[in-house]
Design a protein around this motif. Structure first.
Motif, PDB file in Angstrom:
ATOM      1  N   THR A   1       2.763   4.881  -0.704  1.00 18.75           N
ATOM      2  CA  THR A   1       2.275   4.599  -2.065  1.00 18.75           C
ATOM      3  C   THR A   1       1.828   3.131  -2.181  1.00 18.75           C
ATOM      4  O   THR A   1       0.842   2.839  -2.860  1.00 18.75           O
ATOM      5  CB  THR A   1       3.360   4.930  -3.116  1.00 18.75           C
ATOM      6  N   GLY A   2       2.514   2.221  -1.476  1.00 19.05           N
ATOM      7  CA  GLY A   2       2.118   0.808  -1.519  1.00 19.05           C
ATOM      8  C   GLY A   2       0.715   0.636  -0.943  1.00 19.05           C
ATOM      9  O   GLY A   2      -0.132  -0.070  -1.500  1.00 19.05           O
TER      10      GLY A   2
ATOM     11  N   LEU B   1      -1.906   1.867  -3.311  1.00 16.79           N
ATOM     12  CA  LEU B   1      -2.131   0.901  -4.397  1.00 16.79           C
ATOM     13  C   LEU B   1      -2.965  -0.278  -3.903  1.00 16.79           C
ATOM     14  O   LEU B   1      -3.838  -0.772  -4.617  1.00 16.79           O
ATOM     15  CB  LEU B   1      -0.792   0.402  -4.955  1.00 16.79           C
ATOM     16  N   ARG B   2      -2.712  -0.727  -2.663  1.00 14.52           N
ATOM     17  CA  ARG B   2      -3.508  -1.850  -2.128  1.00 14.52           C
ATOM     18  C   ARG B   2      -4.976  -1.439  -1.974  1.00 14.52           C
ATOM     19  O   ARG B   2      -5.875  -2.239  -2.207  1.00 14.52           O
ATOM     20  CB  ARG B   2      -2.918  -2.363  -0.810  1.00 14.52           C
TER      21      ARG B   2
ATOM     22  N   MET C   1       2.590  -5.737  -8.684  1.00 15.69           N
ATOM     23  CA  MET C   1       2.929  -5.900  -7.263  1.00 15.69           C
ATOM     24  C   MET C   1       3.140  -7.376  -6.931  1.00 15.69           C
ATOM     25  O   MET C   1       4.073  -7.735  -6.213  1.00 15.69           O
ATOM     26  CB  MET C   1       1.825  -5.302  -6.380  1.00 15.69           C
TER      27      MET C   1
ATOM     28  N   LYS D   1       7.372  -6.242  -9.077  1.00 16.63           N
ATOM     29  CA  LYS D   1       7.910  -5.191  -9.953  1.00 16.63           C
ATOM     30  C   LYS D   1       7.340  -3.838  -9.570  1.00 16.63           C
ATOM     31  O   LYS D   1       6.263  -3.766  -8.960  1.00 16.63           O
ATOM     32  CB  LYS D   1       7.524  -5.490 -11.406  1.00 16.63           C
ATOM     33  N   LEU D   2       8.028  -2.781  -9.980  1.00 20.54           N
ATOM     34  CA  LEU D   2       7.528  -1.441  -9.673  1.00 20.54           C
ATOM     35  C   LEU D   2       6.391  -1.065 -10.622  1.00 20.54           C
ATOM     36  O   LEU D   2       6.363  -1.480 -11.782  1.00 20.54           O
ATOM     37  CB  LEU D   2       8.653  -0.404  -9.783  1.00 20.54           C
ATOM     38  N   VAL D   3       5.481  -0.256 -10.115  1.00 23.35           N
ATOM     39  CA  VAL D   3       4.365   0.280 -10.889  1.00 23.35           C
ATOM     40  C   VAL D   3       4.922   1.493 -11.662  1.00 23.35           C
ATOM     41  O   VAL D   3       5.764   2.223 -11.132  1.00 23.35           O
ATOM     42  CB  VAL D   3       3.229   0.672  -9.904  1.00 23.35           C
TER      43      VAL D   3
ATOM     44  N   ILE E   1       2.238   6.407 -10.430  1.00 26.38           N
ATOM     45  CA  ILE E   1       2.577   6.704  -9.032  1.00 26.38           C
ATOM     46  C   ILE E   1       2.543   8.217  -8.789  1.00 26.38           C
ATOM     47  O   ILE E   1       1.994   8.701  -7.787  1.00 26.38           O
ATOM     48  CB  ILE E   1       4.003   6.161  -8.709  1.00 26.38           C
TER      49      ILE E   1
ATOM     50  N   GLY F   1       7.906   4.674   1.034  1.00 26.10           N
ATOM     51  CA  GLY F   1       7.959   3.906  -0.220  1.00 26.10           C
ATOM     52  C   GLY F   1       7.956   4.767  -1.463  1.00 26.10           C
ATOM     53  O   GLY F   1       7.732   4.266  -2.567  1.00 26.10           O
TER      54      GLY F   1
ATOM     55  N   ARG G   1      10.859   5.905  -5.523  1.00 23.98           N
ATOM     56  CA  ARG G   1      11.541   4.622  -5.686  1.00 23.98           C
ATOM     57  C   ARG G   1      12.342   4.560  -6.968  1.00 23.98           C
ATOM     58  O   ARG G   1      12.959   3.543  -7.239  1.00 23.98           O
ATOM     59  CB  ARG G   1      10.497   3.511  -5.713  1.00 23.98           C
TER      60      ARG G   1
ATOM     61  N   GLN H   1      11.042   9.487 -10.274  1.00 22.46           N
ATOM     62  CA  GLN H   1      10.145   9.901  -9.177  1.00 22.46           C
ATOM     63  C   GLN H   1      10.825  10.935  -8.283  1.00 22.46           C
ATOM     64  O   GLN H   1      10.197  11.897  -7.828  1.00 22.46           O
ATOM     65  CB  GLN H   1       9.716   8.693  -8.334  1.00 22.46           C
TER      66      GLN H   1
ATOM     67  N   ARG I   1      -0.139 -10.011   3.145  1.00 21.57           N
ATOM     68  CA  ARG I   1      -0.035  -9.413   1.820  1.00 21.57           C
ATOM     69  C   ARG I   1       0.322 -10.489   0.808  1.00 21.57           C
ATOM     70  O   ARG I   1       1.157 -11.341   1.084  1.00 21.57           O
ATOM     71  CB  ARG I   1       1.046  -8.328   1.824  1.00 21.57           C
TER      72      ARG I   1
ATOM     73  N   ARG J   1      11.264  -8.143  -5.363  1.00 20.94           N
ATOM     74  CA  ARG J   1      11.181  -6.779  -4.808  1.00 20.94           C
ATOM     75  C   ARG J   1      12.577  -6.273  -4.454  1.00 20.94           C
ATOM     76  O   ARG J   1      12.897  -5.104  -4.649  1.00 20.94           O
ATOM     77  CB  ARG J   1      10.251  -6.771  -3.584  1.00 20.94           C
TER      78      ARG J   1
HETATM   79  P1  AMP Z   1       5.287  -1.343  -0.323  1.00 22.26           P
HETATM   80  O1  AMP Z   1       3.951  -1.354   0.354  1.00 22.26           O
HETATM   81  O2  AMP Z   1       6.005  -0.035  -0.183  1.00 22.26           O
HETATM   82  O3  AMP Z   1       6.123  -2.540   0.051  1.00 22.26           O
HETATM   83  O4  AMP Z   1       4.995  -1.493  -1.894  1.00 22.26           O
HETATM   84  C1  AMP Z   1       4.357  -2.650  -2.428  1.00 22.26           C
HETATM   85  C2  AMP Z   1       4.437  -2.654  -3.958  1.00 22.26           C
HETATM   86  O5  AMP Z   1       3.728  -1.517  -4.478  1.00 22.26           O
HETATM   87  C3  AMP Z   1       5.844  -2.525  -4.556  1.00 22.26           C
HETATM   88  O6  AMP Z   1       6.516  -3.783  -4.629  1.00 22.26           O
HETATM   89  C4  AMP Z   1       5.535  -1.954  -5.936  1.00 22.26           C
HETATM   90  O7  AMP Z   1       5.011  -2.937  -6.797  1.00 22.26           O
HETATM   91  C5  AMP Z   1       4.398  -0.983  -5.626  1.00 22.26           C
HETATM   92  N1  AMP Z   1       4.895   0.376  -5.277  1.00 22.26           N
HETATM   93  C6  AMP Z   1       4.765   1.005  -4.065  1.00 22.26           C
HETATM   94  N2  AMP Z   1       5.326   2.229  -4.096  1.00 22.26           N
HETATM   95  C7  AMP Z   1       5.824   2.377  -5.361  1.00 22.26           C
HETATM   96  C8  AMP Z   1       6.546   3.415  -6.009  1.00 22.26           C
HETATM   97  N3  AMP Z   1       6.878   4.552  -5.360  1.00 22.26           N
HETATM   98  N4  AMP Z   1       6.914   3.223  -7.304  1.00 22.26           N
HETATM   99  C9  AMP Z   1       6.591   2.087  -7.974  1.00 22.26           C
HETATM  100  N5  AMP Z   1       5.931   1.066  -7.414  1.00 22.26           N
HETATM  101  C10 AMP Z   1       5.549   1.197  -6.113  1.00 22.26           C
END
Ligand code: AMP
Length: 195
Positions: A11-12, A15-16, A33, A37-39, A44, A64, A67, A71, A140, A151
């Protein structure tokens, strides 16, 4: 994961990609991000559901996600609806100073995506990608000390509480994440092959 022919859904990473495309979701997510903080769950869930459908029955590794408790509950329902099952939840444990050191030192090749670390896994020839020879690397924007600490806070407050749920369901395996990539992979392999 290549070794098992699994489709990796991160999921990260999704989002990227959205952030790079400058979509509405990407712009909204980037602020959160970068603050560590979480999205929000609804964004998601909408994003991942379609991506699981695209895998058309192949084995999937969810990276990921989930979270939060919300979810995890939606994932249960999604799996029932899609006729899929959850085999294992793998928790990789490492002490917090090591988490910070790993996150703040990592970078990757801008061209082929190969991952490196400035202390633990440097390119063989300085500043040249081992795999494709590129000299361009990226980091990143959330891999700095301050964001890494938020985080971790989000992890303790929102993600760790879902572990007892998977433990009670007999699905949780915990792996020692200290050591090199090959060592940790061997530990995960044992779990996956025994699942
Ligand atoms: P990651 O690549 O898994 O380290 O995720 C990077 C960032 O994306 C996290 O710090 C959150 O801001 C967001 N993110 C990724 N996956 C989720 C998820 N399942 N729920 C909420 N936010 C997420």
């Amino acid at each position: 994961m290549d070794a098992y022919d699994l489709v990796q859904l991160s999921t990260g990473e999704m989002l990227r990609q959205e952030t790079k495309l400058k979509s509405k979701l990407g712009d909204e997510a980037k602020v959160l991000m970068d603050a560590g903080k979480l999205v929000p769950d609804d964004l998601i869930i909408a994003m991942i559901s379609g991506r699981i459908d695209d895998t058309k029955g192949a084995g999937v590794i969810l990276d990921g996600f989930p979270r939060t408790t919300a979810q995890a509950e939606v994932l249960d329902q999604m799996l029932v609806d899609k006729g899929m099952q959850l085999d294992r939840v793998i928790q990789i444990e490492i002490p917090e100073p090591e988490v910070i050191a790993r996150l703040t030192g990592r970078f990757s090749c801008a061209k082929c995506g190969t991952g490196y670390h400035e202390v633990f896994n440097k390119p063989k020839v300085a500043e040249i990608c081992d795999k494709c020879g590129s000299k361009e690397f990226v980091r990143r924007s959330d891999d700095n000390v301050e964001t890494a600490r938020s985080r971790l806070r989000a992890y303790h407050e929102q993600t760790a509480p879902i572990l007892p749920y998977y433990e009670a369901a007999g699905r949780l395996s915990t792996v020692d994440g200290m050591g090199g990539v090959d060592q940790v992979f061997a530990r995960i392999k044992e779990i996956v092959e025994g699942a």
